[in-house]
Design a protein around this motif. Structure first.
Motif, PDB file in Angstrom:
ATOM      1  N   ARG A 230       0.880  -1.168   0.000  1.00 59.86           N
ATOM      2  CA  ARG A 230       0.000   0.000   0.000  1.00 59.86           C
ATOM      3  C   ARG A 230       0.917   1.216   0.000  1.00 59.86           C
ATOM      4  O   ARG A 230       1.725   1.397   0.903  1.00 59.86           O
ATOM      5  CB  ARG A 230      -0.925   0.009   1.214  1.00 59.86           C
ATOM      6  N   VAL A 261      -2.458   5.497  -2.008  1.00 62.18           N
ATOM      7  CA  VAL A 261      -3.555   5.487  -1.042  1.00 62.18           C
ATOM      8  C   VAL A 261      -3.862   6.883  -0.525  1.00 62.18           C
ATOM      9  O   VAL A 261      -5.029   7.295  -0.451  1.00 62.18           O
ATOM     10  CB  VAL A 261      -3.211   4.550   0.133  1.00 62.18           C
ATOM     11  N   GLU A 277      -0.053  -6.205   6.514  1.00 62.82           N
ATOM     12  CA  GLU A 277       0.132  -5.522   5.235  1.00 62.82           C
ATOM     13  C   GLU A 277       1.513  -4.869   5.136  1.00 62.82           C
ATOM     14  O   GLU A 277       2.150  -4.542   6.140  1.00 62.82           O
ATOM     15  CB  GLU A 277      -0.962  -4.473   5.026  1.00 62.82           C
ATOM     16  N   THR A 279       3.477  -1.611   3.982  1.00 64.68           N
ATOM     17  CA  THR A 279       3.268  -0.204   3.667  1.00 64.68           C
ATOM     18  C   THR A 279       4.551   0.362   3.074  1.00 64.68           C
ATOM     19  O   THR A 279       5.659  -0.028   3.444  1.00 64.68           O
ATOM     20  CB  THR A 279       2.874   0.604   4.910  1.00 64.68           C
TER      21      THR A 279
END
Length: 305
Positions: A230, A261, A277, A279
């Motif tokens: 992300r 994002v 996740e 990042t």
């Protein structure tokens, strides 16, 4: 007119990394900054002016002269200052050392993002690049992760060893892939034009912080890294279309603009959603951050008087 002059050492003595992060948060709650860059050239020398105006904070012009022949004469290659102006009447309030603003803006930009995107329990931090910025990152990250283990990787091992000597507790990594795989946070500040970090190396839960690429032809990670993560930026205006890390993969179709994002002006979206996740943050470092940093430096200076 009473103009405050803030040199490097005296100004830095008043500063705190968490305090700067708070200043960035407050600055991004104000109306969006208007920014502009101008360049003048006399081969091989350059004058760069970066200007920003934030309604409610003021104006700043950061001027830098880049004279590549200076080191041959024993003089610094880059010199400059930041002129900080009042938002009320436009008067010059302060002249702040260029290197002070640049150091704290650059590392603080990444630290602010990391406080929102990295896992709070991160224990292993890898710094890629043993230059001046790498040392600033070590100082900044320690303020938020005081118990973290730090390692350094650099193309030239001797430079990594020197940095490890200057930074107590830091170890030198010889294998970049293994070091990336083992880190909770990877922060990279290199001059690379070709990706150094591969997406296949990334692990669930990591945070990747990218600082080095600042030109349209520069990158530190490959397409796979961007696709797996992300992706966040400090400002759409200073990264999309300007910095190779974001510009190139969008132009080739490796990612789309919608893959980004959020930037700092969207705090509700600028967050980690889960422990698993990956990042990734691209530090673009616009003039509005120079203004926020300079205002924080001046406020800290006045508070210490």
């Amino acid at each position: 007119m009473n103009i405050t002059m803030i040199p490097f050492a005296q100004g830095e003595a008043n500063l705190d990394w968490r305090g700067l992060c708070a200043a960035f948060e407050a600055g991004h709650a104000l109306p969006k900054a208007e920014i502009a860059d101008t360049f003048l050239y006399r081969d091989p020398d350059t004058l760069l002016n970066r200007a920003a105006w934030i309604d409610g904070m003021g104006l700043a012009v950061k001027s830098a002269t880049i004279f590549p022949r200076n080191p041959d004469r024993g003089e610094p290659m880059i010199n400059g200052a930041v002129n900080l102006y009042s938002d009320d009447n436009g008067t010059l309030e302060a002249i702040v050392d260029f290197h002070l603003v640049t150091k704290w803006k650059t590392a603080g930009d990444s630290l602010f993002a990391t406080t929102r995107l990295a896992r709070p329990d991160s224990e292993s931090i890898l710094i890629v690049g043993a230059g001046t910025v790498g040392r600033s990152l070590w100082q900044a990250y320690r303020s938020v992760f005081p118990n973290a283990r730090f390692s350094i990787w650099n193309r030239t091992r001797a430079n990594a060893e020197k940095m490890a000597e200057d930074c107590p507790g830091m170890t030198v990594a010889d294998d970049l892939e293994a070091a990336v795989r083992a880190a909770d946070i990877v922060t990279s500040a290199t001059m690379s034009t070709e990706p150094l970090i591969a997406g296949d190396w990334l692990q669930p839960g990591q945070h990747i912080d990218l600082i080095g690429a600042y030109r349209p032809d520069m990158r530190e990670v490959d397409d796979a890294a961007l696709a797996r993560a992300r992706v966040f930026v400090d400002s759409y205006d200073t990264t999309v279309g300007h910095i190779g890390e974001i510009k190139i993969p969008i132009e080739t179709g490796a990612i789309t603009r919608d893959h980004l994002v959020a930037d700092f002006y969207e705090p509700e979206n600028f967050i980690r959603r889960s422990d698993d996740e990956i990042t990734l943050f691209k530090n673009g470092g616009g003039a509005h951050l120079d203004l926020m940093t300079s205002r924080y430096i001046l406020d800290a200076w006045r508070a210490a008087e």
